[in-house]
Enzyme design. Structure first.
Site, PDB file in Angstrom:
ATOM      1  N   ASP A 205       0.706  -1.092  -0.085  1.00  0.00           N
ATOM      2  CA  ASP A 205      -0.050   0.078  -0.088  1.00  0.00           C
ATOM      3  C   ASP A 205       1.039   1.343   0.022  1.00  0.00           C
ATOM      4  O   ASP A 205       2.004   1.152  -0.026  1.00  0.00           O
ATOM      5  CB  ASP A 205      -0.911  -0.029   1.327  1.00  0.00           C
ATOM      6  CG  ASP A 205      -0.222   0.197   2.629  1.00  0.00           C
ATOM      7  OD1 ASP A 205       1.146   0.198   2.481  1.00  0.00           O
ATOM      8  OD2 ASP A 205      -0.873   0.450   3.650  1.00  0.00           O
ATOM      9  N   ASP A 207       1.591   4.854   2.350  1.00  0.00           N
ATOM     10  CA  ASP A 207       0.979   5.252   3.809  1.00  0.00           C
ATOM     11  C   ASP A 207       1.700   6.783   3.608  1.00  0.00           C
ATOM     12  O   ASP A 207       2.823   7.037   3.200  1.00  0.00           O
ATOM     13  CB  ASP A 207       1.993   4.787   4.818  1.00  0.00           C
ATOM     14  CG  ASP A 207       1.782   2.985   4.715  1.00  0.00           C
ATOM     15  OD1 ASP A 207       0.700   2.698   5.162  1.00  0.00           O
ATOM     16  OD2 ASP A 207       2.643   2.276   4.343  1.00  0.00           O
ATOM     17  N   ASP A 307      -3.243   4.451   3.045  1.00  0.00           N
ATOM     18  CA  ASP A 307      -3.384   4.882   4.397  1.00  0.00           C
ATOM     19  C   ASP A 307      -2.981   6.266   4.715  1.00  0.00           C
ATOM     20  O   ASP A 307      -2.043   6.653   4.080  1.00  0.00           O
ATOM     21  CB  ASP A 307      -2.685   4.162   5.228  1.00  0.00           C
ATOM     22  CG  ASP A 307      -3.103   2.347   5.209  1.00  0.00           C
ATOM     23  OD1 ASP A 307      -4.387   2.180   4.750  1.00  0.00           O
ATOM     24  OD2 ASP A 307      -2.391   1.506   5.537  1.00  0.00           O
TER      25      ASP A 307
HETATM   26  P1  ATP Z   1       4.364  -2.515   2.951  1.00  0.00           P
HETATM   27  O1  ATP Z   1       5.258  -1.974   1.745  1.00  0.00           O
HETATM   28  O2  ATP Z   1       3.859  -3.856   2.946  1.00  0.00           O
HETATM   29  O3  ATP Z   1       2.967  -1.549   2.935  1.00  0.00           O
HETATM   30  P2  ATP Z   1       4.981  -1.354   5.124  1.00  0.00           P
HETATM   31  O4  ATP Z   1       6.141  -1.253   6.203  1.00  0.00           O
HETATM   32  O5  ATP Z   1       4.416   0.182   4.648  1.00  0.00           O
HETATM   33  O6  ATP Z   1       5.144  -2.274   4.353  1.00  0.00           O
HETATM   34  P3  ATP Z   1       2.241  -1.222   6.584  1.00  0.00           P
HETATM   35  O7  ATP Z   1       1.420  -2.217   7.074  1.00  0.00           O
HETATM   36  O8  ATP Z   1       1.698  -0.220   5.468  1.00  0.00           O
HETATM   37  O9  ATP Z   1       3.759  -1.906   6.173  1.00  0.00           O
HETATM   38  O10 ATP Z   1       2.553  -0.483   7.840  1.00  0.00           O
HETATM   39  C1  ATP Z   1       3.448   0.921   7.978  1.00  0.00           C
HETATM   40  C2  ATP Z   1       3.571   1.207   9.436  1.00  0.00           C
HETATM   41  O11 ATP Z   1       2.487   1.766   9.654  1.00  0.00           O
HETATM   42  C3  ATP Z   1       3.918   0.097  10.370  1.00  0.00           C
HETATM   43  O12 ATP Z   1       5.178   0.452  11.002  1.00  0.00           O
HETATM   44  C4  ATP Z   1       2.872  -0.098  11.146  1.00  0.00           C
HETATM   45  O13 ATP Z   1       3.258  -0.106  12.588  1.00  0.00           O
HETATM   46  C5  ATP Z   1       2.132   1.241  11.195  1.00  0.00           C
HETATM   47  N1  ATP Z   1       0.645   1.063  11.262  1.00  0.00           N
HETATM   48  C6  ATP Z   1      -0.065   0.475  10.183  1.00  0.00           C
HETATM   49  N2  ATP Z   1      -1.377   0.432  10.343  1.00  0.00           N
HETATM   50  C7  ATP Z   1      -1.437   1.077  11.729  1.00  0.00           C
HETATM   51  C8  ATP Z   1      -2.373   1.197  12.444  1.00  0.00           C
HETATM   52  N3  ATP Z   1      -3.746   0.982  12.138  1.00  0.00           N
HETATM   53  N4  ATP Z   1      -2.504   1.957  13.483  1.00  0.00           N
HETATM   54  C9  ATP Z   1      -1.061   2.270  13.784  1.00  0.00           C
HETATM   55  N5  ATP Z   1       0.054   2.178  13.096  1.00  0.00           N
HETATM   56  C10 ATP Z   1      -0.270   1.153  12.011  1.00  0.00           C
HETATM   57 MN    MN Z   2       2.852   0.378   3.710  1.00  0.00          MN
HETATM   58 MN    MN Z   3      -0.291   0.695   5.577  1.00  0.00          MN
END
Ligand code: ATP
Ligand code: MN
Ligand code: MN
Length: 383
Positions: A205, A207, A307
């Site tokens: 995703d 962020d 997100d």
């Molecule tokens: P990817 O490439 O798979 O998206 P990513 O490291 O960006 O890898 P995410 O699941 O998008 O993974 O999460 C990014 C960060 O945001 C993580 O460090 C996580 O702890 C934090 N995070 C994700 N969802 C939430 C949430 N609902 N509340 C608080 N923190 C969150």
């Molecule tokens: Mn992510």
């Molecule tokens: Mn995310």
């Protein structure tokens, strides 16, 4: 880059926040195997071994060299008997039979498939598995199953959402959101966070943190962004119809942030900032270098998971650190704070239990300094 040789390596910390872990993984054959074990222990809700394999994978990811024999690992933390047995199998036969057995197991395969749908967690997947369901078509044909809105979108956009998002697509989305927030308020602050901030080329995703320099003005910002995206269309006037809006799915959660609360000790708990989980429609023409879609896909657009989180400006550094990940890096930052510094850290604040006071921060560097840690750059947090 020239990395140290195994013999010259200084002691490796048991905490990911005291290691520098880039996206280059020299021990993928081991960490891929460990990640399968993490998954199955997660499905079976067995916490101890799940954590052990997470930590072991994270330690191996931080090494600038590839483990060639078990002797290479004797100075490394977090590698237990079971971990070493798996590594031994891989070193000897090129694969682990224990892991292969899991990979070929019907329950594992089914739970993995079901949890790959946006909105389907391990609990729901297990429930469907116990009902005898084994495929998406069986789920969709089962009249007794009521999918929630998130799961409906998950199935509807399954192909796109399960396909990796490229960095070019992430940057295109940043432009779209940047334009939307700055049209709402000129003092908007937008930051790309998550895996792309850590330098990953692909993610599941995209962020973002969105806020305003003026405190309090961030309230209502997300609803206004959502409203703007609802009306946004990415096609010429003549081709517009309601289906072509760029907002394909939106789950908005208002802020429940309370400044007086101590940082949470439960890591997996979500933070309390206003946030939204979106699915956006991205056009080929919006992406420099084009969309990351299958060859022969002629739609000219794809769906992407996005997100957005919106902390007040005085919490920006904590939110940025918390949302930049990786999840293992975050877990170990909190564990380090608690175990080594008698402090509580989460996405909102840092609290010193000895002094009984909150420690303020305007940058991530301030937080590392409060914790007495060397600063670790975002691209060194791929633990
Ligand atoms: P990817 O490439 O798979 O998206 P990513 O490291 O960006 O890898 P995410 O699941 O998008 O993974 O999460 C990014 C960060 O945001 C993580 O460090 C996580 O702890 C934090 N995070 C994700 N969802 C939430 C949430 N609902 N509340 C608080 N923190 C969150
Ligand atoms: Mn992510
Ligand atoms: Mn995310």
């Amino acid at each position: 880059p020239e990395g140290p040789t195994p013999t010259a390596v200084a002691t490796v910390s048991q905490y990911a926040c005291q290691r520098r872990t880039t996206t280059e993984n020299n021990n993928k054959i081991f960490t891929d195997a460990f990640e399968v074990l993490v998954e199955i222990y997660e499905f079976n809700e067995i916490e101890g071994p799940c954590l052990a394999f997470r930590r072991a994978a994270s330690v191996l990811k931080s090494l600038p060299w590839a483990v060639q024999c078990l002797g290479d690992t004797h100075n490394l933390p977090c590698l237990g008997e079971h971990t070493k047995a798996i590594m031994e199998e891989i070193l000897q036969y090129g694969r682990s039979f224990e892991v292969e057995k899991i990979l070929s197991d019907e329950r594992y395969q089914t739970l993995k498939l079901f949890t790959s749908v946006f909105g389907v967690g391990p609990k729901t997947a297990e429930k469907w598995y116990r009902r005898g369901l084994r495929s998406f078509s069986e789920i969709l044909a089962d009249r007794s199953i009521r999918l929630n809105r998130m799961q409906q979108s998950g199935f509807q956009h399954y192909g796109d959402i399960s396909r990796a998002v490229s960095k070019a697509e992430a940057l295109a989305l940043r432009n779209i959101i940047d334009e939307a927030v700055h049209a709402i308020t000129p003092d908007a602050v937008l930051a790309l966070t998550g895996g792309f901030r850590r330098g990953k080329e692909f993610g599941h995703d995209v962020d973002f943190i969105v806020t305003t320099t003026e405190m309090g003005k961030e309230e209502g910002l997300l609803p206004r962004i959502i409203d703007k995206l609802t009306k946004e269309v990415s096609l010429p006037l003549m081709e517009r119809d309601w289906e072509k809006g760029i907002l394909l799915y939106c789950d908005y959660q208002a802020s429940t942030f309370d400044i007086s609360k101590l940082p949470s000790r439960r890591f997996e708990a979500m933070d309390h900032f206003a946030k939204c989980f979106l699915i956006l429609r991205l056009e080929d023409s919006q992406v420099g270098g084009g969309l990351h879609i299958a060859e022969g896909d002629i739609r000219g657009w794809r769906a992407v998971r996005v997100d957005l989180v919106s902390p007040p400006m005085d919490r920006y550094a904590f939110a940025l650190l918390g949302w930049s990940g990786s999840r293992q890096f975050e877990r170990d930052l909190r564990r380090f704070a608690r175990m080594e510094r008698h402090m509580l850290l989460d996405n909102h604040a840092l609290y010193d239990k000895t002094k009984k006071e909150f420690l303020a921060a305007t940058t991530e560097k301030d937080i590392f300094a409060h914790l007495g840690l060397e600063y670790i750059e975002p691209w060194q947090r791929n633990a």
